[in-house]
Design a protein around this motif. Sequence first.
Motif, PDB file in Angstrom:
ATOM      1  N   PRO A 142       1.139  -1.245   0.020  1.00  0.00           N
ATOM      2  CA  PRO A 142       0.026   0.132   0.082  1.00  0.00           C
ATOM      3  C   PRO A 142       0.756   1.226   0.111  1.00  0.00           C
ATOM      4  O   PRO A 142       0.467   2.161  -0.708  1.00  0.00           O
ATOM      5  N   ALA A 143       2.113   1.232   0.590  1.00  0.00           N
ATOM      6  CA  ALA A 143       2.764   2.404   0.632  1.00  0.00           C
ATOM      7  C   ALA A 143       3.343   2.811  -0.896  1.00  0.00           C
ATOM      8  O   ALA A 143       3.587   3.926  -1.234  1.00  0.00           O
ATOM      9  N   VAL A 144       3.701   1.759  -1.464  1.00  0.00           N
ATOM     10  CA  VAL A 144       4.143   1.769  -2.925  1.00  0.00           C
ATOM     11  C   VAL A 144       3.117   2.608  -3.789  1.00  0.00           C
ATOM     12  O   VAL A 144       3.262   3.229  -4.660  1.00  0.00           O
ATOM     13  N   LEU A 148       3.157   6.230  -5.592  1.00  0.00           N
ATOM     14  CA  LEU A 148       2.891   6.260  -7.106  1.00  0.00           C
ATOM     15  C   LEU A 148       1.509   6.768  -7.389  1.00  0.00           C
ATOM     16  O   LEU A 148       0.947   6.839  -8.620  1.00  0.00           O
ATOM     17  N   ASN A 149       0.644   7.375  -6.507  1.00  0.00           N
ATOM     18  CA  ASN A 149      -0.437   8.009  -6.616  1.00  0.00           C
ATOM     19  C   ASN A 149      -1.558   6.786  -7.261  1.00  0.00           C
ATOM     20  O   ASN A 149      -2.323   7.233  -7.839  1.00  0.00           O
ATOM     21  N   GLY A 150      -1.376   5.569  -6.705  1.00  0.00           N
ATOM     22  CA  GLY A 150      -2.121   4.552  -7.420  1.00  0.00           C
ATOM     23  C   GLY A 150      -1.707   4.208  -8.771  1.00  0.00           C
ATOM     24  O   GLY A 150      -2.454   3.228  -9.316  1.00  0.00           O
ATOM     25  N   VAL A 197      10.158   5.753 -10.999  1.00  0.00           N
ATOM     26  CA  VAL A 197       9.223   4.989 -11.624  1.00  0.00           C
ATOM     27  C   VAL A 197       8.218   5.785 -12.043  1.00  0.00           C
ATOM     28  O   VAL A 197       7.380   5.456 -13.005  1.00  0.00           O
ATOM     29  N   ALA A 198       7.798   6.737 -11.198  1.00  0.00           N
ATOM     30  CA  ALA A 198       6.739   7.621 -11.555  1.00  0.00           C
ATOM     31  C   ALA A 198       6.882   8.108 -12.819  1.00  0.00           C
ATOM     32  O   ALA A 198       5.753   8.769 -13.259  1.00  0.00           O
ATOM     33  N   GLN A 199       7.895   8.497 -13.230  1.00  0.00           N
ATOM     34  CA  GLN A 199       8.139   9.266 -14.587  1.00  0.00           C
ATOM     35  C   GLN A 199       8.409   8.378 -15.636  1.00  0.00           C
ATOM     36  O   GLN A 199       8.586   8.927 -16.902  1.00  0.00           O
TER      37      GLN A 199
END
Length: 357
Positions: A142-144, A148-150, A197-199
């Motif tokens: 859940p923290a990940v 990553l905003n879901g 990762v988010a990018q």
Amino acid sequence: MSDEQPQPTPGPERGRHLSAPVTRRALAFVAIGAILAAIATIFLAGGFDRGENLPTHTSTVGPQPTGAVAGDAFGSATKGDCLTWSEADASDLEQVDCAQPHQFEVATDIDLSLYPGVEFGPGAKFPGVLRFSELRDEQCAPAVSTYLNGRFDPKGKFSVGLINPGEAGWSAGERTIRCGLQFSGVTGTLLPFQGMVAQQDQSKVWDVGTCVGINQNVPSDPVGCAQPHAFEVVGVIDLASQFPGGMPSVEDQDRFLEKACTDASTGYLGSPDVLRDKTLTLFWDNLDLDSWLVGSRKINCSIGQEVDGSGFATIVGSAKGEILINGQAPVPPPAAPDGRSMPTPLPGAAPLPSTGG
């Protein structure tokens, strides 16, 4: 302090031109390999000094001689930091700019001493493998997702990881764990990645020219193409170029990818005849809704050879040059006869038109 992380990923594509049994077996092997690798790496998470009875996926993964790793890099790592190391025990762990190759991106740090009860209190026993696995699933997953905003692709190239303080750090009173993201191969080997990762697109794709190794007829981790392998990647296709809106059906993906992957293969190999002459098959993967909704758009086009519907043949050498398939040079099939070819109709199809007068 010491570090470690469970759970891998990589893996083969589901073939569109390979039989379903091959595909299912390949994917099942990847899933099993992921579990085994997770177990092996979780054991290593116990401070890199776990005794003689570790279950391992390969002979190169096993007990490490050193104890916990002490250092500021782990102790100060927090949300958004990227970590790398080269030693098996991570004794050289350091923080680096996320644009550089690294093995772990921290999503959050969690102080277990704040938990109620005595499980993580002073003098508490160092948690076992299964407990760290539970903590990864309960706390890190859940923290990940929040980090990553879901927008985490559960079927993509990245997996949820956990780094613990190791037995020596634990004995010294350290109770903080780091949750984050990693890129794991089938055997549990952590592969380097660049960028946050988010990018980036999280699609599970390999670079063009990658050869994916083979273990008991099913794909494993990338290897040099001179080494035995299951398939070779000939293309990376971005489905967004054809489908800028909603997710396309598998049928629509296949219609587009048949030509896109054929063109990629021809461009990679230099001729449309190479596949036929080397008795190789072109195949690709599809994206599903879970991956599409979080922004994954890329798939691989790959070439390999099926073995009796039960796996992949072993190939040595890049298809750009001379290859061996199961130890033998491929024998090109006979050339197609000259003149008009009348294909065999599919079952249930209308009869071919008569050519008589």
